[in-house]
Structure formats: structure tokens, C-alpha cells
Design a protein around this motif. Structure first.
Motif, PDB file in Angstrom:
ATOM      1  N   THR A  94       0.812  -1.211   0.000  1.00 22.84           N
ATOM      2  CA  THR A  94       0.000   0.000   0.000  1.00 22.84           C
ATOM      3  C   THR A  94       0.851   1.270   0.000  1.00 22.84           C
ATOM      4  O   THR A  94       0.337   2.365  -0.267  1.00 22.84           O
ATOM      5  CB  THR A  94      -0.940   0.033   1.219  1.00 22.84           C
ATOM      6  OG1 THR A  94      -0.156  -0.055   2.420  1.00 22.84           O
ATOM      7  CG2 THR A  94      -1.939  -1.113   1.165  1.00 22.84           C
ATOM      8  N   ARG A  95       2.163   1.146   0.276  1.00 19.18           N
ATOM      9  CA  ARG A  95       3.046   2.306   0.285  1.00 19.18           C
ATOM     10  C   ARG A  95       4.007   2.347  -0.888  1.00 19.18           C
ATOM     11  O   ARG A  95       4.861   3.223  -0.964  1.00 19.18           O
ATOM     12  CB  ARG A  95       3.870   2.331   1.579  1.00 19.18           C
ATOM     13  CG  ARG A  95       3.075   2.394   2.850  1.00 19.18           C
ATOM     14  CD  ARG A  95       2.420   3.739   3.095  1.00 19.18           C
ATOM     15  NE  ARG A  95       3.340   4.860   2.996  1.00 19.18           N
ATOM     16  CZ  ARG A  95       3.063   6.100   3.402  1.00 19.18           C
ATOM     17  NH1 ARG A  95       1.892   6.355   3.946  1.00 19.18           N
ATOM     18  NH2 ARG A  95       3.931   7.073   3.265  1.00 19.18           N
ATOM     19  N   GLU A 116       1.913   8.782  -0.053  1.00 20.26           N
ATOM     20  CA  GLU A 116       0.989   8.426   1.019  1.00 20.26           C
ATOM     21  C   GLU A 116       0.424   7.040   0.747  1.00 20.26           C
ATOM     22  O   GLU A 116       0.570   6.493  -0.342  1.00 20.26           O
ATOM     23  CB  GLU A 116      -0.149   9.444   1.135  1.00 20.26           C
ATOM     24  CG  GLU A 116      -0.978   9.596  -0.142  1.00 20.26           C
ATOM     25  CD  GLU A 116      -2.024  10.687   0.001  1.00 20.26           C
ATOM     26  OE1 GLU A 116      -2.987  10.470   0.782  1.00 20.26           O
ATOM     27  OE2 GLU A 116      -1.884  11.731  -0.648  1.00 20.26           O
ATOM     28  N   ASP A 117      -0.204   6.457   1.733  1.00 21.85           N
ATOM     29  CA  ASP A 117      -0.766   5.124   1.601  1.00 21.85           C
ATOM     30  C   ASP A 117      -1.837   5.101   0.521  1.00 21.85           C
ATOM     31  O   ASP A 117      -2.753   5.923   0.513  1.00 21.85           O
ATOM     32  CB  ASP A 117      -1.358   4.673   2.937  1.00 21.85           C
ATOM     33  CG  ASP A 117      -1.740   3.210   2.929  1.00 21.85           C
ATOM     34  OD1 ASP A 117      -2.814   2.882   2.389  1.00 21.85           O
ATOM     35  OD2 ASP A 117      -0.961   2.398   3.478  1.00 21.85           O
ATOM     36  N   ARG A 172      -4.324   3.129  -0.075  1.00 24.09           N
ATOM     37  CA  ARG A 172      -5.693   2.885   0.377  1.00 24.09           C
ATOM     38  C   ARG A 172      -6.343   4.169   0.904  1.00 24.09           C
ATOM     39  O   ARG A 172      -7.511   4.458   0.622  1.00 24.09           O
ATOM     40  CB  ARG A 172      -5.712   1.821   1.481  1.00 24.09           C
ATOM     41  CG  ARG A 172      -5.324   0.418   1.027  1.00 24.09           C
ATOM     42  CD  ARG A 172      -6.414  -0.230   0.167  1.00 24.09           C
ATOM     43  NE  ARG A 172      -6.471   0.296  -1.190  1.00 24.09           N
ATOM     44  CZ  ARG A 172      -7.544   0.264  -1.979  1.00 24.09           C
ATOM     45  NH1 ARG A 172      -8.658  -0.260  -1.524  1.00 24.09           N
ATOM     46  NH2 ARG A 172      -7.509   0.735  -3.197  1.00 24.09           N
ATOM     47  N   GLU A 173      -5.584   4.977   1.631  1.00 23.35           N
ATOM     48  CA  GLU A 173      -6.091   6.244   2.140  1.00 23.35           C
ATOM     49  C   GLU A 173      -6.307   7.224   0.993  1.00 23.35           C
ATOM     50  O   GLU A 173      -7.325   7.928   0.940  1.00 23.35           O
ATOM     51  CB  GLU A 173      -5.113   6.827   3.166  1.00 23.35           C
ATOM     52  CG  GLU A 173      -5.540   8.149   3.764  1.00 23.35           C
ATOM     53  CD  GLU A 173      -6.811   8.044   4.588  1.00 23.35           C
ATOM     54  OE1 GLU A 173      -7.473   9.091   4.782  1.00 23.35           O
ATOM     55  OE2 GLU A 173      -7.160   6.923   5.029  1.00 23.35           O
ATOM     56  N   ARG A 224      -9.454   6.448  -0.975  1.00 22.64           N
ATOM     57  CA  ARG A 224     -10.691   6.815  -0.273  1.00 22.64           C
ATOM     58  C   ARG A 224     -10.949   8.319  -0.258  1.00 22.64           C
ATOM     59  O   ARG A 224     -12.098   8.749  -0.234  1.00 22.64           O
ATOM     60  CB  ARG A 224     -10.629   6.299   1.170  1.00 22.64           C
ATOM     61  CG  ARG A 224     -10.865   4.801   1.323  1.00 22.64           C
ATOM     62  CD  ARG A 224     -11.035   4.429   2.800  1.00 22.64           C
ATOM     63  NE  ARG A 224      -9.800   4.650   3.541  1.00 22.64           N
ATOM     64  CZ  ARG A 224      -8.871   3.712   3.706  1.00 22.64           C
ATOM     65  NH1 ARG A 224      -9.031   2.510   3.173  1.00 22.64           N
ATOM     66  NH2 ARG A 224      -7.769   3.979   4.401  1.00 22.64           N
ATOM     67  N   THR A 225      -9.882   9.120  -0.278  1.00 21.80           N
ATOM     68  CA  THR A 225     -10.048  10.552  -0.032  1.00 21.80           C
ATOM     69  C   THR A 225      -9.816  11.441  -1.245  1.00 21.80           C
ATOM     70  O   THR A 225     -10.114  12.643  -1.189  1.00 21.80           O
ATOM     71  CB  THR A 225      -9.078  10.989   1.078  1.00 21.80           C
ATOM     72  OG1 THR A 225      -7.730  10.721   0.671  1.00 21.80           O
ATOM     73  CG2 THR A 225      -9.381  10.246   2.381  1.00 21.80           C
TER      74      THR A 225
END
Length: 384
Positions: free
Chosen positions: A254-255, A272-273, A275-276, A279-280
Motif C-alpha cells: 500500500t506504500r 501516502e498510503d 488505500r487512504e 478513499r479521499t
């Protein structure tokens, strides 16, 4: 004890290389005191190669019982590895075992129990664990620099072999003599590294094609799909029939993504990750920032000599092994699962039914072809 008195059982392709490394002084805490081989031609080679002080035996069991060794290195056909290891442990000897640990996990489990009971040092010849590139990969993956594991891809097809290679020994590429093909002969290193770096998958589905590129009865072309406990997936592809071949190992988290190819390591590090970010992010086609970073290593890659020197160090000084022998069952678990999945034509969970695997293997051993050996030994220099 100032030096470990070592006996080498099997002085064919790999065993002869170990003999030469020791005689060249590359293992200063090891003294070669005995060798054994069933082939007269290899015993004759030993007579012409080793000092007169080194005893030469026909059978590994004779060497083990001779009392002239503190430890043995087993470099015989695969089925003999657990058998000889258990004999050596029972005789109070330390053991270094060439890959693979055995042909089937049930036998290796018994070998591991014998090692534990003996209290002797037990090492596996997983020389690729000494490679600075793979050691760095493990450090980064296990240390969390890639985040959570998402995908593992290894295409390892630079194991090209000719027909005469398979014809060179009566045990090669048969179910009865070798117990498998590319998964059991060439790829134990990669299967060990895959699980050492990324962990064992929980499910395997594999397609092992037997005699696709050579006149052999075992697999020489494999594609396997892996599923890990956290949902990550992987693909493992190997063959002895591709020229030129490829060796590219990718681990995606994920990184970022880590790629090993041509003895270099590159990290595509995300800002940044993922997955985050997914989502954003406010834009549908946006991607997280990414930096390509050449990964530096310590440059050390002592290979077989490094494994043997660590083995001697463990015996004499209690220092760590490169690979504890009891870990040999893990990579073999992966290859057994691939074989069983292909034989059954369906996914196989790990741990799998060891009795079912052995029954399926024995069915193939019962009809295994009988071969005449051409009694050829090839140099392995530069191939591992």
C-alpha cells in the motif's frame, strides 16, 4: 574443537563445488575429512582431487558411521536428504542439507523432529538468503516500508536446461528418482525466498505442465496463483524451457512497489498510503505521488561459502545460521501445494493433506520410467 571435520555425501554437480571451495581455503573453520558417492566415477574424481587424508566411501551411511566427521553436508538425490539427515542426527552429527529439504513435507517433518531431538546444528543450503538484494527486500517488506502486502509477482524463467542435462543422470526428472521437476530442482531457492520475504500464502492454484518442453515425466513449466491471509494475491511463473529467460520479482504494498531485476533493487515509493489516497482523492483519475528510488544494499553476497562458514560458526561459536534447517519445510510446503493443486485440478489450502499428497506422489512413482544414466557431471559455476 578448532575446526569442524566435515564429510560430504554426494560429490556430483553441487557436492564437488563444495569440495573445491573448502580445498581452496574459503572455509577456514572447516576441514574436509571424508566424501561419499555411489558412483565409481565420482569416487575416482575424489581420489584425484582430495588429499590422501580424506577418506572416501561408497555409501553415506558408511561415512556417517565412520567416526571421522563432526558434521555432514548432504548433496544427494532428493529422497535421500531426510533419510541421511536422520541417520546423521542419530549418530550425533551436525547436518547441512542441500535444497530441497526433501520431496514431501511428511518426511521433512520427521527430519525436523530428529534434528530437534538431537540438539545438533541443522542448516539448509539456502545460499540465496546471503544475497544482499534479497536480504534488503526482506528487511523492507518485513519492516513495513511497503505498507500492507497487496501483490507478489515472480517470473523466474532463466532456468533453461537442455535435454542432455535431464539425460545425464538416471534419477533426474523422474517421479521415482527426483520427485519433481523445476519446482523441486531449480526453484527451491525462489520458493524459500518468496515465503521468507512475503510469508506463506494460504491458498494455491497451480498448473504444472509435465514434459512440455523436454522428454521428461515431471513438470518443466509452471504457473501458480497465490492468495495470502490478508487478501494479497500473487503469481509465480517458472520453466526450464525459455531462452532467453527472465528473473523479475515484484512486491507491491500500500506504500509502494519493490522490484528486483538484474541484481538491482528499485523502490517506487508513494507519497501516502494508496488505500487512504483512494478513499479521499477528489479526482477520479488522480494518482498518489511516487518517487523512484534505487535501493542501496551492503553489497555482500557470499553464497555457498557464506552458508558453510555460518554453519561452522554455529557449531564452534554458537553464532547464527544463514538458514535454520527446520525452515526447509516452508518452501517445500509451497511446492507440494502447487503439485497437489495441479494433480487435483483445484485450489489447495495451506496446510494441505500430507497423506493425500504422498498418495498422489506414490501413484506417479509406481509408473515412473526407468532411465539409463549417461553419468555426466556438469559444472555449476555461475548458475546459482
Amino acid at each position: 574443537m578448532e575446526k569442524v571435520r566435515l564429510g560430504i555425501i554426494g560429490v556430483g554437480n553441487m557436492g564437488s563445488g563444495h569440495v573445491q571451495n573448502i580445498l581452496a581455503g574459503k572455509c577456514p573453520e572447516i576441514a574436509l575429512t571424508a566424501v561419499a558417492d555411489r558412483k565409481e566415477s565420482r569416487r575416482n574424481w575424489a581420489k584425484d582431487t582430495v588429499p590422501d587424508t580424506v577418506q572416501i566411501f561408497e555409501e553415506g551411511s558408511e561415512l556417517i558411521a565412520s567416526g571421522v566427521c563432526d558434521a555432514v553436508l548432504i548433496a544427494t538425490p532428493h529422497y535421500q536428504h531426510p533419510v541421511l539427515a536422520k541417520e546423521a542426527f542419530a549418530a550425533g552429527l551436525h547436518v547441512m542439507c542441500e535444497k530441497p529439504a526433501g520431496v514431501y513435507t511428511k518426511a521433512v517433518r520427521e527430519m525436523n523432529e530428529a534434528a530437534e531431538k538431537s540438539g545438533r546444528v541443522f542448516g539448509m543450503m539456502f545460499n540465496q538468503r546471503t544475497n544482499c538484494v534479497y536480504r534488503k527486500m526482506r528487511e523492507m517488506v518485513q519492516g513495513g516500508e511497503l505498507g500492507d502486502l497487496k501483490r507478489v509477482n515472480w517470473i523466474i524463467t532463466n532456468w533453461y536446461r537442455t535435454q542432455i542435462y535431464y539425460d545425464s543422470g538416471d534419477w533426474r526428472a523422474t517421479w521415482e528418482g527426483e520427485g519433481g521437476g523445476v519446482l523441486l530442482n531449480q526453484c527451491p531457492h525462489q520458493l524459500d525466498l518468496l515465503q521468507w520475504i512475503c510469508g506463506l500464502p494460504k491458498t494455491v492454484q497451480a498448473f504444472c505442465l509435465e514434459g512440455k518442453w523436454h522428454d521428461i515425466e515431471v513438470e518443466d513449466d509452471v504457473t501458480a496463483y497465490l492468495q495470502f491471509e490478508n487478501g494479497a494475491t500473487g503469481v509465480f511463473v517458472t520453466t526450464t524451457g525459455d531462452a532467453p529467460g527472465t528473473n523479475r520479482f515484484e512486491v507491491t504494498g500500500t506504500r509502494g512497489k519493490l522490484v528486483c531485476e538484474n541484481d538491482t533493487l528499485t523502490f517506487w515509493k508513494l507519497s501516502e498510503d494508496e488505500r487512504e489516497f483512494c478513499r479521499t482523492a477528489a479526482e477520479g483519475f488522480a494518482q498518489p505521488g511516487c518517487e523512484e528510488i534505487p535501493v542501496e544494499t551492503d553489497g555482500e553476497n557470499p553464497q555457498h561459502v557464506g552458508v558453510l562458514n555460518a554453519f561452522a560458526g554455529a557449531i564452534l561459536h554458537g553464532t547464527p545460521l544463514v538458514a535454520d534447517g527446520k525452515e526447509g519445510i516452508r518452501g517445500l510446503t509451497l511446492s507440494n501445494a502447487m503439485h497437489l493443486s495441479s494433480w487435483l485440478g483445484k485450489p489447495v489450502d495451506i496446510p494441505f493433506d500430507e497423506d493425500l499428497f504422498l498418495a498422489e506422489l506414490n501413484r506417479r512413482r509406481a509408473t515412473s520410467r526407468k532411465k539409463e544414466s549417461k553419468d555426466i557431471t556438469f559444472s555449476t559455476e555461475g548458475t546459482y
